[in-house]
Design a protein around this motif. Structure first.
Motif, mmCIF file in Angstrom:
data_model
loop_
_atom_site.group_PDB
_atom_site.id
_atom_site.type_symbol
_atom_site.label_atom_id
_atom_site.label_comp_id
_atom_site.label_asym_id
_atom_site.label_seq_id
_atom_site.Cartn_x
_atom_site.Cartn_y
_atom_site.Cartn_z
ATOM 1 N N UNK A 401 39.365 41.324 47.170
ATOM 2 C CA UNK A 401 40.523 41.419 48.192
ATOM 3 C C UNK A 401 41.298 42.188 47.236
ATOM 4 N N UNK A 402 41.837 41.760 46.305
ATOM 5 C CA UNK A 402 42.857 42.363 45.451
ATOM 6 C C UNK A 402 42.483 43.785 45.070
ATOM 7 N N UNK A 403 41.317 44.142 44.748
ATOM 8 C CA UNK A 403 40.913 45.473 44.351
ATOM 9 C C UNK A 403 40.953 46.343 45.562
ATOM 10 N N UNK A 404 40.913 45.971 46.739
ATOM 11 C CA UNK A 404 41.057 46.920 47.774
ATOM 12 C C UNK A 404 42.817 47.139 48.253
ATOM 13 N N UNK A 405 43.702 46.557 47.841
ATOM 14 C CA UNK A 405 45.136 46.978 48.027
ATOM 15 C C UNK A 405 45.615 47.708 46.376
ATOM 16 N N UNK A 406 46.106 48.485 46.708
ATOM 17 C CA UNK A 406 46.547 49.448 45.636
ATOM 18 C C UNK A 406 47.812 48.695 44.874
ATOM 19 N N UNK A 407 48.582 47.947 45.714
ATOM 20 C CA UNK A 407 49.817 47.398 45.277
ATOM 21 C C UNK A 407 49.518 46.394 44.161
ATOM 22 N N UNK A 408 48.400 45.859 44.228
ATOM 23 C CA UNK A 408 47.987 44.559 43.278
ATOM 24 C C UNK A 408 47.239 44.968 42.110
ATOM 25 N N UNK A 409 47.209 44.022 40.985
ATOM 26 C CA UNK A 409 46.026 44.389 40.004
ATOM 27 C C UNK A 409 46.018 42.882 39.311
ATOM 28 N N UNK A 410 44.526 42.816 38.923
ATOM 29 C CA UNK A 410 44.166 41.521 38.126
ATOM 30 C C UNK A 410 44.502 41.817 36.741
ATOM 31 N N UNK A 411 45.161 40.734 36.091
ATOM 32 C CA UNK A 411 45.854 41.088 34.637
ATOM 33 C C UNK A 411 45.059 40.479 33.799
ATOM 34 N N UNK A 412 44.092 39.695 33.745
ATOM 35 C CA UNK A 412 43.047 39.347 32.869
ATOM 36 C C UNK A 412 41.833 39.258 33.472
ATOM 37 N N UNK A 413 40.719 39.424 32.516
ATOM 38 C CA UNK A 413 39.410 39.153 33.234
ATOM 39 C C UNK A 413 39.167 37.937 33.876
ATOM 40 N N UNK A 414 38.375 37.841 34.950
ATOM 41 C CA UNK A 414 38.263 36.564 35.584
ATOM 42 C C UNK A 414 37.048 35.910 35.084
ATOM 43 N N UNK A 415 36.777 34.858 34.395
ATOM 44 C CA UNK A 415 35.762 34.077 33.733
ATOM 45 C C UNK A 415 35.164 33.191 34.532
ATOM 46 N N UNK A 416 35.867 32.452 35.590
ATOM 47 C CA UNK A 416 35.524 31.178 36.185
ATOM 48 C C UNK A 416 35.908 31.311 37.648
#
Length: 528
Positions: A401-416
């Motif tokens: 869901x975050x990836x579909x909104x250009x305003x937001x970014x994931x800051x570190x890899x999601x491991x779990x």
């Protein structure tokens, strides 16, 4: 003074009357069942102000007994409003404290028996069940046999990670001082990363490590905030050069701030070169390693001395239940044991039993194994794996869901099952967009999280990683489903939109105003 003994016995309460226990027990179960049924209706984060409860409760305890009915009404009226509801399906803060019927029933049985199992003879079943359950769990995690009782190691249930680290650090300390002499205590050094839980620093303080000899080694985004073996070796070499003695290193699998993963194999190789005790803290993520697809994160564990995880976080077992395995129980026992005359008995003297009082800080201990045993038996390994996988899939869904909104970014890899994200881009309509500066971004995301949490509809927490303020969404509450993840995302978007417009309005007004010239003049630029 004459006392009518018959009348006294007839009117005195029996605090453990079986029938009254049955009556009140049914009431409590019904009360909690209704609580879980309706928990989503409560604000996730408590909305009370500091000191609220003192204003509601009397200054003195009652002289006369009150009924359970009256007390439960006050629990509903006064206590529940002051709870942050960790079992709410909309709770995404910190790390989960997942509960279950089995965990609750196990806790009831443990409290009901109310045994004090400090040594084997004080309650043989408590000790033997704990040893068996810890071997069961160790095999589920595919731990090296050296961590199991059958391989010369063994497991113990501590209260929390803080206790587990303190116990192992104390064992490492005494083991080292036996070799180099107690007069060298001030030379011992403890290592972790800047992502390591503060429990390590607390344990070092309690264990008497010189505060100047505590090393918090820098991590960077280039290694996803895992500790570089090169950094560890460099720090150790520097300490050795100055005559200090490396003692203890805590590696982390799934750090609190970002779920970072330290590379166990290479780090253990470095520690081995200097005879350093390695403890692996997997308080949150460790439960996931019962799933084969996550077990590779533990590769290299054979080089460690001890390993712990919190079953009360992501293993559906109520607080408190920290599982600690060690390769050398004798090191713990030597550092932590006491042997007063009033506890002597033939079983202990025979060396054929485990006395868990010598594996922990306190003497007394609860029957924690009961609830872990019930969780394992009630759900089975297959279902426990599926529960954990379900949470991971929900976190992956949120990440999408975050990836579909250009305003937001994931800051570190999601491991779990935890996603660290932030707003990094502000947009007005489709034409205007602005990359936030780091300071602006941190302040914006801080206010965004405060705004969301203030509603009581969703609860998340934050971290600062590499100087960046990130919002953490941790999936793991037992009642959480996809609809709750979608609700959280909707709340985030709805709060972000008006805030971004206001932020840009204020920012553009500032740039257009006369104060901008003063700002430019006061800003220090390099001389030409």
């Amino acid at each position: 003074m004459n006392i009518d003994l018959d009348n006294y016995l007839n009117t005195t309460m029996n605090p453990l009357d079986p029938e009254e226990f049955r009556r009140q027990g049914h009431m409590i179960v019904d009360f909690l069942a209704d609580y879980y049924k309706n928990v989503e209706k409560h604000p996730v984060r408590s909305q009370v102000e500091p000191g609220y409860l003192r204003k509601r409760l009397p200054e003195l305890a009652p002289d006369e007994p009150e009924t359970i009915e009256t007390i439960l009404k006050d629990v509903q009226k006064d206590i529940i409003p002051g709870l942050t509801h960790w079992q709410s399906p909309n709770f995404f803060g910190y790390f989960p404290s997942s509960g279950s019927v089995a965990g609750f029933i196990g806790e009831v049985l443990s409290s009901g028996f109310n045994v004090v199992g400090f040594n084997w003879i004080s309650s043989p079943a408590a000790t033997e069940l704990e040893s068996i359950v810890m071997d069961w769990f160790g095999k589920m995690l595919n731990l090296p046999i050296s961590f199991l009782f059958s391989g010369g190691g063994g497991g113990v249930l501590q209260g929390t990670t803080c206790e587990a680290i303190l116990c192992t650090l104390t064992a490492a300390r005494d083991q080292m001082l036996d070799k180099i002499g107690r007069e060298n205590m001030g030379k011992l050094v403890v290592y972790g990363s800047d992502q390591t839980h503060c429990a390590l620093q607390k344990a070092a303080k309690i264990a008497g490590i010189n505060p100047l000899n505590f090393r918090s080694l820098l991590t960077t985004k280039s290694t996803a905030f895992g500790l570089s073996p090169v950094s560890l070796r460099s720090a150790i070499q520097s300490d050795v050069k100055f005559g200090l003695i490396p003692l203890f290193f805590c590696a982390t699998i799934g750090t609190t701030s970002s779920n970072a993963i330290d590379p166990l194999g290479p780090l253990c190789d470095v520690a081995k070169d200097y005879n350093i005790w390695v403890h692996i803290d997997a308080a949150y993520a460790g439960s996931a390693f019962i799933c084969p697809e996550f077990r590779h994160f533990l590769d290299g564990i054979e080089g460690a001395n001890s390993f712990s995880l919190n079953a009360h976080k992501w293993f559906f077992t109520t607080l408190d239940c920290c599982c600690l395995w060690v390769k050398e129980p004798s090191a713990l026992i030597k550092a932590l044991s006491t042997d007063p005359e009033y506890l002597k008995n033939k079983a202990s003297d025979s060396n054929q039993v485990v006395d868990y009082k010598d594996w922990q800080i306190a003497l007394s201990r609860r029957f924690r194994a009961m609830k872990l045993w019930l969780v394992l038996r009630s759900y089975g390994v297959s279902n426990l794996r599926n529960f954990i996988r379900g949470h991971v899939k929900m976190a992956k869904h949120f990440e999408g869901l975050i990836a579909m909104d250009k305003r937001f970014e994931v800051m570190v890899p999601r491991n779990f099952a935890m996603v660290c994200f932030r707003v990094s881009l502000l947009m007005v309509g489709n034409a205007t967009q602005k990359l936030l500066g780091e300071g602006d971004a941190n302040e914006f995301n801080k206010k965004l999280l405060e705004s969301i949490n203030a509603t009581g509809r969703v609860y998340m927490t934050h971290a600062v990683v590499g100087g960046v303020y990130v919002i953490r969404l941790a999936v793991g509450a037992t009642l959480t489903d996809y609809c709750h993840v979608n609700k959280a995302w909707k709340e985030i978007q709805e709060h972000a939109h008006p805030m971004q417009n206001e932020f840009l309005r204020q920012h553009e007004a500032f740039l257009a105003g006369p104060q901008i010239n003063e700002f430019k003049l006061s800003t220090r630029f390099p001389c030409p």
